[in-house]
Design a protein around this motif. Structure first.
Motif, PDB file in Angstrom:
ATOM      1  N   TRP A 193       0.837  -1.211   0.000  1.00 36.31           N
ATOM      2  CA  TRP A 193       0.000   0.000   0.000  1.00 36.31           C
ATOM      3  C   TRP A 193       0.867   1.254   0.000  1.00 36.31           C
ATOM      4  CZ3 TRP A 193      -2.937  -2.022   4.891  1.00 36.31           C
ATOM      5  CH2 TRP A 193      -3.653  -3.183   4.543  1.00 36.31           C
TER       6      TRP A 193
ATOM      7  N   TRP B 298      -3.473   1.350   6.168  1.00 43.13           N
ATOM      8  CA  TRP B 298      -4.106   1.706   4.896  1.00 43.13           C
ATOM      9  C   TRP B 298      -4.373   3.217   4.854  1.00 43.13           C
ATOM     10  CZ3 TRP B 298      -8.771   3.614   2.969  1.00 43.13           C
ATOM     11  CH2 TRP B 298      -8.938   3.430   1.592  1.00 43.13           C
TER      12      TRP B 298
ATOM     13  N   ARG C 183      -2.699   5.978   2.316  1.00 37.20           N
ATOM     14  CA  ARG C 183      -3.514   6.851   1.440  1.00 37.20           C
ATOM     15  C   ARG C 183      -3.111   8.302   1.626  1.00 37.20           C
ATOM     16  NH1 ARG C 183      -4.111   4.063  -2.298  1.00 37.20           N
ATOM     17  NH2 ARG C 183      -2.683   2.859  -1.067  1.00 37.20           N
TER      18      ARG C 183
ATOM     19  N   HIS D 231       0.082   9.008  -0.120  1.00 36.37           N
ATOM     20  CA  HIS D 231      -0.123   9.096  -1.569  1.00 36.37           C
ATOM     21  C   HIS D 231      -0.692  10.460  -1.939  1.00 36.37           C
ATOM     22  CE1 HIS D 231       1.040   5.230  -2.992  1.00 36.37           C
ATOM     23  NE2 HIS D 231       0.289   4.602  -2.129  1.00 36.37           N
ATOM     24  N   LYS D 232      -1.670  10.900  -1.111  1.00 45.74           N
ATOM     25  CA  LYS D 232      -2.314  12.188  -1.388  1.00 45.74           C
ATOM     26  C   LYS D 232      -1.274  13.317  -1.343  1.00 45.74           C
ATOM     27  CE  LYS D 232      -6.514  12.208   0.647  1.00 45.74           C
ATOM     28  NZ  LYS D 232      -7.292  12.574   1.814  1.00 45.74           N
TER      29      LYS D 232
END
Ligand code: UDP
Length: 250
Positions: free
Chosen positions: A75, A237, A241, A244-245
Motif C-alpha cells: 500500500w 491503509w 492513502r 499518496h495524497k
C-alpha cells in the motif's frame, strides 16, 4: 539498508538471505547491534508505547516477521520482498554461527526450553558453540545477574525469548552492559518452536499467509492481542492513502 516506515516503525526491505548477509556485516563492526522481528502487534503496541517505538527505531534491523507487514508495504508503494520469520531466522543464524565460529547464548522461555533448544541446534549444526542457556526473566531484580552470566559466557550472539515488547526493551536497556555480545535479537516463541513445545502451521498454511490464524486456533487466548491485526490494517491503509495524497499534490 532500505526500509519502509509503517506507522512510525522502520521495516527493512530485505529477503532472509540479505538479512543474513547484513548480519555478517554487523558482526564485523564494533559494538552491540539489535535486531527485532516485527509483526503488526508490535506496530500497534508502538503507537501507545513510546519507549517501545524508540527501541524499534533505534534497532539496527527490524525484520518483517508478520505477513501483515508485507501486505501493508505494498500500500505504501515500497513492497517488502518477503516475510522474514524469526522462527526461521533462528535456524539460519545458528547455522551461520556454526560456520563462522560465533558463540550463541539462548535466554528466556520456560525452564528447560532454552537448554533443550540449544541441544537440538547443536545436533543440527555440528560445530555450533552454545555459550550458555538460561530461562531467567525480564524482571529488573534479575537483570544484573543475567547480564553478568551472559558476559561471562563470552557469547557473540544472543537470542532473547521473553515475548514482545519485554525482550526488545530488555536488549535495548542492556546494550551498553552486554560487553562482548555483538548481536542480540528478540525471538518470541521461537525456542518453543525449536523444541516442539509449540507447533508452527503447515507450510501450505504459511504460504497462504495464514500462520496467524493457525496460531489463534491453537492458542485462543491470543484473540485479544490479535485484535491488533484489523486495527493495524485500517491504520496502515489510512496512513498510506494520506502519503499518496501528499506526494501527488506535492
Ligand atoms: N517468556 C519468558 N518470560 C516471561 C514472558 C515470556 O520466558 O516473562 C517466554 C515464553 O515462555 C515464550 C516466549 O517468552 O517462550 C514468548 O512467546 P510468545 O509466543 O508469546 O512470543 P510473541 O508472541 O510475543 O512473539
Amino acid at each position: 539498508m532500505k526500509n519502509v516506515m509503517i506507522l512510525g516503525v522502520p521495516v527493512h526491505r530485505v529477503t532472509m538471505r540479505e538479512a543474513l548477509a547484513h548480519i555478517a556485516t554487523l558482526m564485523a563492526e564494533p559494538g552491540m547491534h539489535q535486531l527485532a522481528t516485527v509483526n503488526p502487534e508490535f506496530v500497534m503496541r508502538a503507537q501507545q508505547d513510546g519507549n517501545f517505538r524508540d527501541v524499534l527505531q533505534s534497532a539496527e534491523m527490524c525484520l518483517a516477521d508478520g505477513i501483515g507487514l508485507v501486505w501493508a508495504s505494498r500500500w505504501y508503494g515500497q513492497p517488502l520482498p518477503e516475510r522474514v520469520p524469526g522462527s526461521e531466522l533462528v535456524y539460519h543464524l545458528a547455522e551461520q554461527c556454526a560456520r563462522c565460529g560465533w558463540r550463541l547464548f539462548l535466554l528466556g522461555a520456560a525452564p528447560g526450553v532454552a537448554a533443550a533448544a540449544g541441544q537440538i541446534l547443536q545436533a543440527k549444526y555440528p560445530g555450533l558453540e552454545i555459550a550458555g542457556t538460561f530461562s531467567g526473566s525480564p524482571h529488573p531484580h534479575e537483570n544484573d545477574a543475567i547480564v553478568q552470566r551472559i558476559n561471562d559466557s563470552q557469547a557473540d550472539i544472543l537470542y532473547v525469548a521473553y515475548g514482545a515488547p519485554q525482550q526488545d526493551k530488555w536488549i535495548a536497556h542492556n546494550r551498553q552492559a552486554l560487553a562482548a555480545v555483538r548481536l542480540a535479537l528478540g525471538v518470541g516463541g521461537a525456542l518453543d518452536f525449536i523444541t516442539g513445545k509449540a507447533v508452527r502451521a503447515p507450510r501450505r498454511v504459511q504460504q497462504l499467509g495464514l500462520e496467524w490464524l493457525h496460531r489463534l486456533l491453537r492458542e485462543p487466548w491470543r484473540w485479544r492481542r490479535m485484535l491488533a491485526l484489523p486495527r493495524f490494517a485500517w491504520a496502515a491503509w489510512r496512513e498510506s492513502r494520506q502519503l499518496h495524497k501528499h506526494s501527488s499534490s506535492a
